[in-house]
Design a protein around this motif. Sequence first.
Motif, PDB file in Angstrom:
ATOM      1  N   VAL A  87       4.594   5.957   2.772  1.00 50.29           N
ATOM      2  CA  VAL A  87       3.829   7.215   2.773  1.00 50.29           C
ATOM      3  C   VAL A  87       4.653   8.320   2.120  1.00 50.29           C
ATOM      4  CG1 VAL A  87       2.614   8.930   4.189  1.00 50.29           C
ATOM      5  CG2 VAL A  87       2.710   6.548   4.957  1.00 50.29           C
ATOM      6  N   VAL A  88       4.009   9.044   1.204  1.00 46.14           N
ATOM      7  CA  VAL A  88       4.673  10.200   0.575  1.00 46.14           C
ATOM      8  C   VAL A  88       3.757  11.411   0.702  1.00 46.14           C
ATOM      9  CG1 VAL A  88       3.873   9.363  -1.696  1.00 46.14           C
ATOM     10  CG2 VAL A  88       5.596  11.157  -1.585  1.00 46.14           C
ATOM     11  N   ARG A  89       4.327  12.519   1.149  1.00 42.93           N
ATOM     12  CA  ARG A  89       3.543  13.740   1.363  1.00 42.93           C
ATOM     13  C   ARG A  89       4.259  14.932   0.740  1.00 42.93           C
ATOM     14  NH1 ARG A  89      -1.771  13.472   3.509  1.00 42.93           N
ATOM     15  NH2 ARG A  89      -1.911  11.633   4.795  1.00 42.93           N
ATOM     16  N   THR A  90       3.514  15.743   0.012  1.00 39.33           N
ATOM     17  CA  THR A  90       4.049  16.986  -0.545  1.00 39.33           C
ATOM     18  C   THR A  90       3.708  18.123   0.421  1.00 39.33           C
ATOM     19  OG1 THR A  90       3.652  16.137  -2.763  1.00 39.33           O
ATOM     20  CG2 THR A  90       4.008  18.516  -2.557  1.00 39.33           C
ATOM     21  N   ILE A  91       4.689  18.944   0.722  1.00 37.50           N
ATOM     22  CA  ILE A  91       4.443  20.051   1.664  1.00 37.50           C
ATOM     23  C   ILE A  91       3.605  21.138   0.974  1.00 37.50           C
ATOM     24  CG2 ILE A  91       5.504  21.848   3.106  1.00 37.50           C
ATOM     25  CD1 ILE A  91       5.940  18.926   4.110  1.00 37.50           C
ATOM     26  N   SER A  92       2.399  21.367   1.538  1.00 39.27           N
ATOM     27  CA  SER A  92       1.461  22.326   0.937  1.00 39.27           C
ATOM     28  C   SER A  92       1.443  23.658   1.673  1.00 39.27           C
ATOM     29  CB  SER A  92       0.046  21.739   0.964  1.00 39.27           C
ATOM     30  OG  SER A  92      -0.312  21.368   2.288  1.00 39.27           O
ATOM     31  N   ASP A  93       1.946  23.674   2.907  1.00 36.92           N
ATOM     32  CA  ASP A  93       1.813  24.878   3.749  1.00 36.92           C
ATOM     33  C   ASP A  93       2.743  24.749   4.939  1.00 36.92           C
ATOM     34  OD1 ASP A  93      -0.735  22.930   4.379  1.00 36.92           O
ATOM     35  OD2 ASP A  93       0.174  23.706   6.201  1.00 36.92           O
ATOM     36  N   SER A  94       2.817  25.819   5.729  1.00 34.71           N
ATOM     37  CA  SER A  94       3.716  25.826   6.884  1.00 34.71           C
ATOM     38  C   SER A  94       2.967  25.596   8.188  1.00 34.71           C
ATOM     39  CB  SER A  94       4.467  27.147   6.965  1.00 34.71           C
ATOM     40  OG  SER A  94       5.054  27.418   5.729  1.00 34.71           O
TER      41      SER A  94
ATOM     42  N   LEU B 222       0.848  -1.202   0.000  1.00 31.30           N
ATOM     43  CA  LEU B 222       0.000   0.000   0.000  1.00 31.30           C
ATOM     44  C   LEU B 222       0.877   1.244   0.000  1.00 31.30           C
ATOM     45  CD1 LEU B 222      -3.117   0.585   2.233  1.00 31.30           C
ATOM     46  CD2 LEU B 222      -1.291   2.296   2.204  1.00 31.30           C
ATOM     47  N   VAL B 223       0.475   2.224  -0.812  1.00 32.02           N
ATOM     48  CA  VAL B 223       1.146   3.534  -0.777  1.00 32.02           C
ATOM     49  C   VAL B 223       0.094   4.588  -0.459  1.00 32.02           C
ATOM     50  CG1 VAL B 223       2.348   5.285  -2.133  1.00 32.02           C
ATOM     51  CG2 VAL B 223       2.975   2.894  -2.388  1.00 32.02           C
ATOM     52  N   LEU B 224       0.391   5.414   0.530  1.00 33.65           N
ATOM     53  CA  LEU B 224      -0.483   6.543   0.880  1.00 33.65           C
ATOM     54  C   LEU B 224       0.199   7.822   0.421  1.00 33.65           C
ATOM     55  CD1 LEU B 224      -2.861   7.918   2.494  1.00 33.65           C
ATOM     56  CD2 LEU B 224      -1.292   7.963   4.446  1.00 33.65           C
TER      57      LEU B 224
ATOM     58  N   GLU C   1      -0.056  15.815   9.156  1.00 35.12           N
ATOM     59  CA  GLU C   1      -1.224  15.557   8.309  1.00 35.12           C
ATOM     60  C   GLU C   1      -2.241  14.800   9.162  1.00 35.12           C
ATOM     61  OE1 GLU C   1      -0.865  12.344   8.676  1.00 35.12           O
ATOM     62  OE2 GLU C   1      -0.011  11.455   6.878  1.00 35.12           O
ATOM     63  N   MET C   2      -3.265  14.210   8.534  1.00 35.91           N
ATOM     64  CA  MET C   2      -4.380  13.715   9.339  1.00 35.91           C
ATOM     65  C   MET C   2      -4.727  12.233   9.132  1.00 35.91           C
ATOM     66  SD  MET C   2      -6.765  17.164   9.043  1.00 35.91           S
ATOM     67  CE  MET C   2      -8.074  16.543  10.071  1.00 35.91           C
ATOM     68  N   GLU C   3      -3.865  11.503   8.417  1.00 30.71           N
ATOM     69  CA  GLU C   3      -4.217  10.098   8.120  1.00 30.71           C
ATOM     70  C   GLU C   3      -3.077   9.091   8.289  1.00 30.71           C
ATOM     71  OE1 GLU C   3      -4.624  12.577   5.729  1.00 30.71           O
ATOM     72  OE2 GLU C   3      -6.739  12.984   6.177  1.00 30.71           O
ATOM     73  N   GLY C   4      -1.856   9.505   8.032  1.00 29.79           N
ATOM     74  CA  GLY C   4      -0.742   8.568   7.859  1.00 29.79           C
ATOM     75  C   GLY C   4      -0.567   7.547   8.970  1.00 29.79           C
ATOM     76  N   ALA C   5      -0.575   7.992  10.220  1.00 31.93           N
ATOM     77  CA  ALA C   5      -0.295   7.056  11.317  1.00 31.93           C
ATOM     78  C   ALA C   5      -1.441   6.065  11.506  1.00 31.93           C
ATOM     79  CB  ALA C   5      -0.032   7.827  12.607  1.00 31.93           C
ATOM     80  N   ALA C   6      -2.668   6.486  11.140  1.00 36.07           N
ATOM     81  CA  ALA C   6      -3.809   5.567  11.229  1.00 36.07           C
ATOM     82  C   ALA C   6      -3.679   4.477  10.166  1.00 36.07           C
ATOM     83  CB  ALA C   6      -5.113   6.345  11.044  1.00 36.07           C
ATOM     84  N   VAL C   7      -3.299   4.890   8.957  1.00 31.29           N
ATOM     85  CA  VAL C   7      -3.079   3.929   7.870  1.00 31.29           C
ATOM     86  C   VAL C   7      -1.943   2.976   8.265  1.00 31.29           C
ATOM     87  CG1 VAL C   7      -2.267   3.737   5.473  1.00 31.29           C
ATOM     88  CG2 VAL C   7      -3.977   5.475   6.098  1.00 31.29           C
ATOM     89  N   ALA C   8      -0.888   3.538   8.835  1.00 30.70           N
ATOM     90  CA  ALA C   8       0.271   2.733   9.246  1.00 30.70           C
ATOM     91  C   ALA C   8      -0.129   1.700  10.291  1.00 30.70           C
ATOM     92  CB  ALA C   8       1.362   3.658   9.800  1.00 30.70           C
ATOM     93  N   GLN C   9      -0.963   2.111  11.228  1.00 31.96           N
ATOM     94  CA  GLN C   9      -1.374   1.185  12.296  1.00 31.96           C
ATOM     95  C   GLN C   9      -2.169   0.015  11.726  1.00 31.96           C
ATOM     96  OE1 GLN C   9      -3.219   2.964  15.757  1.00 31.96           O
ATOM     97  NE2 GLN C   9      -4.143   1.027  16.371  1.00 31.96           N
ATOM     98  N   VAL C  10      -3.107   0.288  10.849  1.00 24.55           N
ATOM     99  CA  VAL C  10      -3.898  -0.800  10.262  1.00 24.55           C
ATOM    100  C   VAL C  10      -2.979  -1.714   9.440  1.00 24.55           C
ATOM    101  CG1 VAL C  10      -5.835  -1.394   8.762  1.00 24.55           C
ATOM    102  CG2 VAL C  10      -6.009   0.586  10.286  1.00 24.55           C
TER     103      VAL C  10
END
Length: 249
Positions: A210-217, A70-72, A191-200
């Motif tokens: 998991v890959v995340r693009t920085i959208s804001d500070s 899985l990739v998030l 962010e608001m999902e990654g660790a939940a996805v990781a736990q499951v």
Amino acid sequence: MLAIVSAMQEEISLVVESLAHATTRELGRRTFHEGAFHGVEAVAVFSRWGKVAAAATVTQLVSSFPISRLVLSGVAGGVRHGLSIGDVVIGTGLLQHDLDPSPIFPRYEVPLLGKSVIEPDPQIRDRLMRAAREFVREDLHSLVAPSELAWFRIRSPQVAGGVIASGDKFFASAREVEELRSRLPHVACVEMEGAAVAQVCEEYGVPFGVVRTISDSADESSAHDFPRFIREVARHYSLGILERFVRER
Ligand code: ADE
């Protein structure tokens, strides 16, 4: 089968355009898109937002599709000094910044898992890192409009590994980011999902990255150009990185 989970509906729409022989299934208000993504059997789904929604999405994936990895992907608010909008963070560990079961368990520890930071699969992590570096070097300037790169002041973005902190909170305050930095100094972004996805994934034995693009500070300006960033920039990052990820055999 590869599961592509995105925290951006806009990105799933782009991925679905690239799926050959696509079919859909509706389960629990989620639309699961199955098909071949550049020759790789895949299922793509919008995680929805927040830890509970994302955990439910991944649990449904695990129960109803024969996924083997899985990739998030998605966006995140930059926390580590030196990270700028347009940079990419590949998760080296996932943590819930709002989990506090103390004094029964240590702060941040996932009860019964016995750990606070969940690590991704090293091969998927390293492959995402290479894919993101190649994307930034080779594809970014042809896939994202120069006017948008200029608007967001993106020139040559960095791709870095880091701990991603998740929680049911959109950060929009410099004071709150500073408070997070003081209690969790090793966090790269929020962010608001990654660790939940990781736990499951950890509990069901699914290798993930998991890959995340920085959208804001994550400060007062974080919501200003948010929809524009996702529409014009972030979805192209995610698709481009995923394409390079699956093409590397
Ligand atoms: N995802 C993108 N930016 C974010 C922020 N500032 N807080 C939480 N999640 C985010």
